[in-house]
Design an enzyme around this catalytic site. Structure first.
Site, PDB file in Angstrom:
ATOM      1  N   LYS A 108       0.856  -1.200   0.000  1.00  0.00           N
ATOM      2  CA  LYS A 108       0.000   0.000   0.000  1.00  0.00           C
ATOM      3  C   LYS A 108       0.892   1.249   0.000  1.00  0.00           C
ATOM      4  CE  LYS A 108      -3.419  -2.620   2.500  1.00  0.00           C
ATOM      5  NZ  LYS A 108      -4.811  -2.589   2.769  1.00  0.00           N
ATOM      6  N   HIS A 156      -8.215  -3.156  -6.756  1.00  0.00           N
ATOM      7  CA  HIS A 156      -8.209  -3.233  -5.289  1.00  0.00           C
ATOM      8  C   HIS A 156      -9.381  -2.417  -4.737  1.00  0.00           C
ATOM      9  CE1 HIS A 156      -6.992  -2.923  -1.117  1.00  0.00           C
ATOM     10  NE2 HIS A 156      -6.169  -3.935  -1.338  1.00  0.00           N
ATOM     11  N   GLU A 199     -10.920 -10.720  -2.203  1.00  0.00           N
ATOM     12  CA  GLU A 199     -10.691  -9.918  -1.001  1.00  0.00           C
ATOM     13  C   GLU A 199     -12.020  -9.327  -0.519  1.00  0.00           C
ATOM     14  OE1 GLU A 199      -6.402  -8.530  -0.611  1.00  0.00           O
ATOM     15  OE2 GLU A 199      -7.398  -7.017  -1.798  1.00  0.00           O
ATOM     16  N   GLY A 229      -7.902  -5.316   6.539  1.00  0.00           N
ATOM     17  CA  GLY A 229      -7.446  -4.466   7.632  1.00  0.00           C
ATOM     18  C   GLY A 229      -8.305  -4.515   8.885  1.00  0.00           C
ATOM     19  N   SER A 238      -6.653  -9.460   5.985  1.00  0.00           N
ATOM     20  CA  SER A 238      -6.214  -9.727   7.365  1.00  0.00           C
ATOM     21  C   SER A 238      -5.446 -11.037   7.535  1.00  0.00           C
ATOM     22  CB  SER A 238      -7.415  -9.702   8.324  1.00  0.00           C
ATOM     23  OG  SER A 238      -7.961  -8.409   8.386  1.00  0.00           O
TER      24      SER A 238
HETATM   25  C1  PEP Z   1      -5.009  -5.746   1.029  1.00  0.00           C
HETATM   26  O1  PEP Z   1      -5.106  -4.530   1.163  1.00  0.00           O
HETATM   27  O2  PEP Z   1      -4.899  -6.235  -0.099  1.00  0.00           O
HETATM   28  C2  PEP Z   1      -5.030  -6.566   2.226  1.00  0.00           C
HETATM   29  C3  PEP Z   1      -5.240  -7.836   2.085  1.00  0.00           C
HETATM   30  O3  PEP Z   1      -4.806  -5.930   3.417  1.00  0.00           O
HETATM   31  P1  PEP Z   1      -4.690  -6.581   4.875  1.00  0.00           P
HETATM   32  O4  PEP Z   1      -3.890  -7.846   4.750  1.00  0.00           O
HETATM   33  O5  PEP Z   1      -3.984  -5.538   5.697  1.00  0.00           O
HETATM   34  O6  PEP Z   1      -6.080  -6.848   5.333  1.00  0.00           O
END
Ligand code: PEP
Length: 246
Positions: A13, A99, A168, A174, A207
């Protein structure tokens, strides 16, 4: 314990600086060890670090990707943006498209489709992110949302061999919350069922950390993980990979 070939994609990120490059030494050493002979590590740092990461990864198998790109295949008057060709030129082999943090900023499925097409034309492999929001999940719309994102996002893309899907769920990013294994298995199966012939690899993101990887790796139809927060710490990232194979 899994014996599958798995992908571990680090999405940094908007974090990282030139000094973060030193933290890669550990990961590079690990990538050359026998512990990772069945998987591939890929880093997606901010644009400003792509060239330096590319030099750093010269003598190892770690892949490199951008986190997004502009939809224009050719260069042009787009202040503040870079396109897929530029990413490739800087040393990337991958790009994350779609994303949810960018969808939340106004990227729609049609724009994402254009970005994917141009990225493929620029010879990048695409990590295509899809996922439902919490309210869509509550309304039991997960399948219809995923289906729409896949249909429009991959419209008129015949050769899908360079496309990875990253499932996702927006509510898992997050938040420390992950889907139930049974639900995740079912959703990944649903995603794969949307493709004729050999389905693309489907990764899970949201996460992922060294504690929950023990559960996630048991979901047998997953082909890897897209890891945000935990990937910025080399020890945690390595731990996730090790635990996937232990
Ligand atoms: C992401 O932003 O692609 C992601 C999976 O973030 P996190 O692992 O922090 O949840």
């Amino acid at each position: 314990m899994t014996n599958k070939y798995m992908y571990f994609i680090a999405n940094w990120k908007m974090y990282g600086s030139i000094s973060s490059i030193n933290s890669l030494n550990k990961v590079i050493k690990f990538s050359k060890s026998k512990e990772i002979n069945k998987g591939r590590l890929i880093y997606c740092p901010p644009y400003t670090l792509i060239s330096s990461f590319s030099k750093k990864f010269q003598n190892c198998q770690i892949g490199l990707g951008g986190q997004n790109c502009h939809e224009s295949e050719t260069d042009g008057p787009y202040t503040g943006f870079i396109n897929a060709r530029m990413l490739k030129n800087a040393g990337a082999q991958f790009v994350i498209i779609g994303h949810s943090e960018n969808r939340a900023n106004g990227e729609n499925d049609k724009l994402i489709n254009l970005k994917i097409k141009n990225s493929i034309n620029s010879k990048l492999k695409v990590i295509f992110c899809i996922g439902e929001t919490l309210s869509e999940k509550r309304k039991k719309k997960t399948k219809s949302i995923l289906s729409k994102q896949i249909k429009i996002g991959l419209n008129k893309i015949k050769n899908k061999s360079n496309i990875f899907i990253a499932y996702e769920p927006v509510w898992a990013i997050g938040t420390g919350i992950i889907p139930k294994s049974k639900d995740l298995y079912e959703t990944v199966n649903y995603i794969k069922s949307k493709f004729k012939g050999k389905p693309p690899r489907v990764l899970y993101g949201g996460s992922v950390n060294p504690n929950n990887i023990k559960n996630l790796k048991e979901v047998s139809n997953i082909d890897g993980f897209l890891i945000g927060g935990a990937s910025q710490n080399a020890n945690k990232f390595i731990d996730i990979v090790k635990k996937t194979y232990s």
